[in-house]
Design an enzyme around this catalytic site. Structure first.
Site, PDB file in Angstrom:
ATOM      1  N   TRP A  73      -9.713  -7.218  19.477  1.00 24.25           N
ATOM      2  CA  TRP A  73      -8.943  -6.047  19.026  1.00 24.25           C
ATOM      3  C   TRP A  73      -9.849  -4.841  18.829  1.00 24.25           C
ATOM      4  CZ3 TRP A  73      -3.961  -4.622  17.780  1.00 24.25           C
ATOM      5  CH2 TRP A  73      -3.829  -3.482  16.972  1.00 24.25           C
ATOM      6  N   ASP A 121      -8.747   1.923  15.038  1.00 28.31           N
ATOM      7  CA  ASP A 121      -9.207   3.277  14.742  1.00 28.31           C
ATOM      8  C   ASP A 121     -10.678   3.470  15.109  1.00 28.31           C
ATOM      9  OD1 ASP A 121      -6.727   3.327  13.588  1.00 28.31           O
ATOM     10  OD2 ASP A 121      -7.468   3.347  11.526  1.00 28.31           O
ATOM     11  N   ARG A 170      -7.535   5.307   1.349  1.00 28.86           N
ATOM     12  CA  ARG A 170      -8.283   4.769   2.473  1.00 28.86           C
ATOM     13  C   ARG A 170      -8.830   5.814   3.463  1.00 28.86           C
ATOM     14  NH1 ARG A 170      -2.989   2.791   2.919  1.00 28.86           N
ATOM     15  NH2 ARG A 170      -1.697   3.741   4.543  1.00 28.86           N
ATOM     16  N   GLU A 219      -3.151   9.291   6.620  1.00 29.38           N
ATOM     17  CA  GLU A 219      -4.371   8.505   6.609  1.00 29.38           C
ATOM     18  C   GLU A 219      -5.366   9.045   7.641  1.00 29.38           C
ATOM     19  OE1 GLU A 219      -3.113   4.476   7.208  1.00 29.38           O
ATOM     20  OE2 GLU A 219      -2.502   4.797   9.277  1.00 29.38           O
ATOM     21  N   TRP A 267       1.619   2.127  15.903  1.00 28.79           N
ATOM     22  CA  TRP A 267       1.702   0.875  15.158  1.00 28.79           C
ATOM     23  C   TRP A 267       2.987   0.095  15.392  1.00 28.79           C
ATOM     24  CZ3 TRP A 267      -1.868  -2.083  13.454  1.00 28.79           C
ATOM     25  CH2 TRP A 267      -3.105  -1.550  13.082  1.00 28.79           C
TER      26      TRP A 267
END
Length: 499
Positions: free
Chosen positions: A51, A54, A162, A215, A300
């Site tokens: 995987w 970001d 975050r 984010e 997402w």
């Protein structure tokens, strides 16, 4: 998508999601077939297996572009890539995950890890409590990072806190952390002298688009219209787990304030369906003449569901960022880096009138979706016209333009070879002609299309996942009279240059 996955995986960095899915799930590739699997991008970076999410820790240092997803890859030119390690983090007790973050070079040993130490700043995800706090790890070689035993360095007791970007602010002689309070739609600023003790400076937001979550903030300076004596600060924020918006303003080392001429409407980095969490490169050599950026080509809703076999996810081509003035105001412009031109084969070109109806593009007939194309439509005659890409087996990616409204629409409802939940979508945005012309610059890869219109003023990025026999191109027009000129190049695979 299961609710538990939504709750705990949507905000995660690529590395952490890989842990949840299990590192062995994608490890069965035949070594000889690596980089030639179905849907594998041929000029975008994707890891050999596993995987990637970001972009993290983008730095230019020691004459190399250094990039992390808590694995590491380096590049000399942002075209060819060398993957060094699938995991650089060591020393934690196994109770935490490493989420999205940034990288810095501690030139003056402010943190005590050594002069010129690499320091990664990231979000610590506590697997039991789901708490999100900020932590650091340090390294001498940039490949093996040691967990700081004093972590977390910043904890406000939140499960929605975050994705720090940390940089040195020369004016106030301190490190600045830019970090998201996701569900409050706020960006928080903290300052530190040693990277270990942080003091709150200010908050920004909510502002602009603020429907669901913020984010992955990034903050950097760009010259206005190429004038290095006139710079503005640009803050990019990923929103709603689906796209990015940006703000133009000023930053004094403590507070970010919008410019007086900042748009009252939200400004989006990319008008397509799949561009997220982009990062600019922090130039620690002080030699870059441009500000390059790369983003994650995914959304997402279906990032975990795409049908690639080597793993999931890849990054965009590198784009140089600029600020330019237009009649409607100052806007972010993105241009593909010039180094990509080295991948071009021989040029194929044509000038003609677009036929009425739908016809194959006879001037350029690629046999695979690995090409670059520049096409200019004359918009002086009212018409509805466009292109179909990835044509074959009854499927296509449709791009249509209406001259009377200036609306560019991209239709992906019947493009992917395999059914992907929530993938069949359309997107539209206003793209106004410049001097009576609509300029479209395409980068088409095995499973994606990146479109730069009007020299990068509007950009559209999207996943496609067409079949191997879906490489056709068509033009279409409602009426006759639209003139077009085009240039196209088949592109070499960057993996042919692998060591």
């Amino acid at each position: 998508m299961k609710e538990t996955i939504k709750k705990y995986l949507l905000p995660l960095s690529g590395y952490m999601l890989f842990l949840f899915y299990g590192g062995t799930a994608f490890a069965q590739n035949n070594e000889a077939a690596a980089y030639s699997e179905l849907y594998r991008p041929q000029f975008h970076f994707s890891p050999k297996k596993g995987w990637i999410g970001d972009p993290c820790g983008f730095t230019y240092y020691g004459g190399k572009y250094q990039m992390y997803w808590w694995g590491k890859v380096v590049s000399d030119d942002l075209v060819h890539y060398e993957e060094l390690k699938p995991n650089v983090m060591t020393g934690d007790d196994g109770s935490i995950g490493y989420f999205t973050g940034s990288m810095l070079i501690d030139r003056e040993n402010t943190a005590g890890f050594g002069k010129d130490a690499y320091v990664a700043a990231y979000t610590i995800f506590n697997k039991q409590s789901k708490n999100q706090s900020q932590g650091i790890s340090y390294s001498q070689d940039g490949e093996t990072f040691h967990y700081y035993k004093g972590n977390p360095v910043l904890d406000i007791g939140s499960t929605e806190f975050r994705d720090p970007t940390v940089f040195w602010h020369a004016g106030t002689k301190q490190w600045v952390m830019v970090v998201a309070k996701a569900l409050e739609k706020k960006i928080k600023f903290y300052g530190s002298k040693d990277l270990k003790s942080w003091t709150w400076l200010s908050d920004f937001g909510p502002a602009g688009a603020q429907e669901k979550a913020w984010e992955c903030p990034d903050l950097f300076q760009l010259p206005v219209n190429g004038n290095v004596k006139d710079k503005r600060w640009v803050m990019v924020v990923s929103i709603d787990w689906a796209r990015e918006q940006y703000f133009i303003g000023n930053f004094d080392g403590k507070t970010f304030t919008l410019s007086a001429d900042h748009s009252k409407e939200p400004l989006y980095v990319d008008q397509g369906l799949d561009f997220y969490a982009s990062r600019t490169f922090q130039d620690y050599d002080g030699t870059l003449k441009n500000t390059p950026s790369m983003g994650w080509i995914a959304t997402w809703d279906y990032a975990q569901l795409v049908p690639s076999t080597w793993g999931k996810g890849f990054w965009s081509i590198a784009r140089n960022l600029e600020l330019k003035t237009y009649p409607e105001g100052l806007r972010l412009v993105q241009k593909p880096i010039d180094n990509l031109k080295q991948l071009r084969g021989s040029v194929q070109s044509a000038n003609y009138e677009v036929p009425k109806g739908t016809q194959p593009l006879r001037a350029f007939q690629p046999t695979e979706n690995v090409y670059e194309m520049e096409i200019i439509f004359n918009t002086s005659k009212p018409n509805l016209f466009g292109l179909n890409l990835c044509v074959g087996e009854g499927r296509k990616l449709g791009l249509s333009y209406e001259t009377t409204t200036g609306l560019l629409t991209i239709d992906r409802t019947n493009c992917a070879e395999e059914k992907i939940e929530k993938f069949a979508r359309k997107t539209s945005a206003k793209v106004m002609p410049v001097n009576g012309q609509l300029r479209m610059h395409f980068f088409v890869d095995k499973s994606s299309v990146e479109l730069f219109t009007n020299d990068g003023k509007e950009v559209f990025t999207m996943l496609t996942y067409p079949g191997e026999h879906q490489a056709g191109i068509e033009t279409f027009a409602r009426d006759t009279g639209t003139e077009v000129s085009m240039k196209a190049w088949k592109l070499k695979s960057v993996w042919k240059y692998k060591n």
